[in-house]
Design a protein around this motif. Structure first.
Motif: not given
Length: 65
Positions: A56-61
């Motif tokens: 949940p802390g990761a985001r896609l660039r």
């Protein structure tokens, strides 16, 4: 996930003990007892069917065109 596994185990034991006591006739089904059994069933199912999709802390660039 270990906490959820532990909760699942605890609630399963509560349900099994209640079922055994009901079968033996040592547990009387009062509204309070029925509520505790129902809550244990719901908590157990919630712990069993919990899913985690990704971090949940990761985001896609994403590049914008």
């Amino acid at each position: 996930m270990a906490d959820l596994n532990n909760r699942y185990g605890r609630e399963s034991v509560k349900l099994a003990n209640a079922a055994d006591r009901i079968k033996q006739g040592t547990l009387t089904l009062t509204p309070e007892v029925e509520e505790r059994i129902t809550n244990a069933f719901l908590f157990r199912n919630d712990a069993q069917n919990y899913l985690v999709f990704g971090d949940p802390g990761a985001r896609l660039r994403v590049e914008q065109a």
